[in-house]
Motif scaffolding. Structure first.
Motif: not given
Ligand SMILES: NC(=O)c1ccc[n+]([C@@H]2O[C@H](COP(=O)([O-])OP(=O)(O)OC[C@H]3O[C@@H](n4cnc5c(N)ncnc54)[C@H](O)[C@@H]3O)[C@@H](O)[C@H]2O)c1
Length: 246
Positions: A185-198
């Protein structure tokens, strides 16, 4: 005719897998949609390829073609513009369209190449009262509409978790991020933890992509999420919704 919205297109391509195609020719899908709306009139299209513009104009009976989109914006007094070019062009074209007085812009995803570009597009349109939307069409498709209805009807109780898996964040993941907002329902995010391999070089439309990624996040209503991308991430489902009862 005067009370109809005047619709124009920037970048029309050729239909997917047809002669001369450089991509999916997304403008053809946009045009098919507008053509079904009685209050829209397809008045002009612009493409640096004159052949592409002419072929598109013939298919959808569009009276005017241009090879310079700014000339089209200056001459056609458009109400609505669909932007169906490659991502590195979106910001410039959205801003030029808004400054030319267009009232609504429907641009292809992904929004832009950088966060700064995305902000400048959004700000420019907001300042001028221009409606800016992006073509995340999946939320309108039947299977997703049905899933949302089942969710609303309480089939899995209260939603606790949303997951998605796909090839990459930028080109494909943008659809799943949109679907996460749709289901929640279009709720905003509170936090994000992300990791990428490039480690390996990989590009789509000239934009560097990750080889694989893990994106863990939580929305402000407590719903937790996970997006996994890259080789082997696709485990056979598009989105998985986990609720208090299933
Ligand atoms: N929503 C979806 O599911 C979906 C699916 C596929 C592609 N896309 C997105 O659609 C966008 C376009 O992709 P496509 O595959 O339709 O592209 P395409 O290659 O089929 O068409 C792009 C057209 O833009 C034209 N163009 C390039 N520079 C221009 C300029 N300066 N002025 C005017 N025209 C110009 C090209 O000549 C070409 O005809 C991309 O952002 C892509 O990510 C979205």
């Amino acid at each position: 005719m005067a009370d109809k919205f005047r619709v124009g297109f920037i970048g029309v391509g050729r239909p997917w897998r047809t002669e001369g195609a450089t991509g999916f020719g997304m403008a053809y899908s946009h045009a098919a949609g507008y053509a079904k709306l009685p209050d829209c009139e397809l008045v002009a299209c612009a493409d640096i390829s004159e052949e592409n513009a002419k072929a598109f104009a013939e298919k959808f009976s569009v009276p005017a073609t241009y090879t310079d989109y700014n000339q089209m914006l200056a001459e056609e007094k458009l109400d609505v513009v669909s932007i169906c070019t490659w991502p590195h062009l979106h910001a410039r074209m959205v801003i030029d369209s808004a400054k030319a007085g267009v009232r609504a812009i429907h641009c292809e995803k992904p929004m832009a190449v950088t966060w700064g570009e995305a902000l400048s597009m959004a700000r420019c349109c907001e300042e001028r009262g221009v409606q800016l939307t992006f073509n995340h069409q999946r939320r309108f498709l039947e299977p997703f509409q049905r899933a949302k209805k089942l969710l609303k009807d309480g089939l899995i109780g209260q939603m606790k978790r949303i997951e998605g898996a796909c090839d990459n964040i930028y080109d494909w993941g943008t659809h799943w991020l949109d679907m996460f907002f749709f289901f929640n329902d279009e709720t905003p995010p509170e936090w994000v933890i992300a990791q990428i391999d490039a480690r390996r070089e990989r590009k789509v439309f000239g934009v560097p992509l990750e080889n694989q990624a893990v994106v863990d996040f939580q929305f402000t209503n407590g719903v937790r999420g996970l997006l996994q991308t890259g080789d082997g991430a696709d485990v056979g489902y598009a989105n998985r919704l986990v609720g208090s009862e299933g």
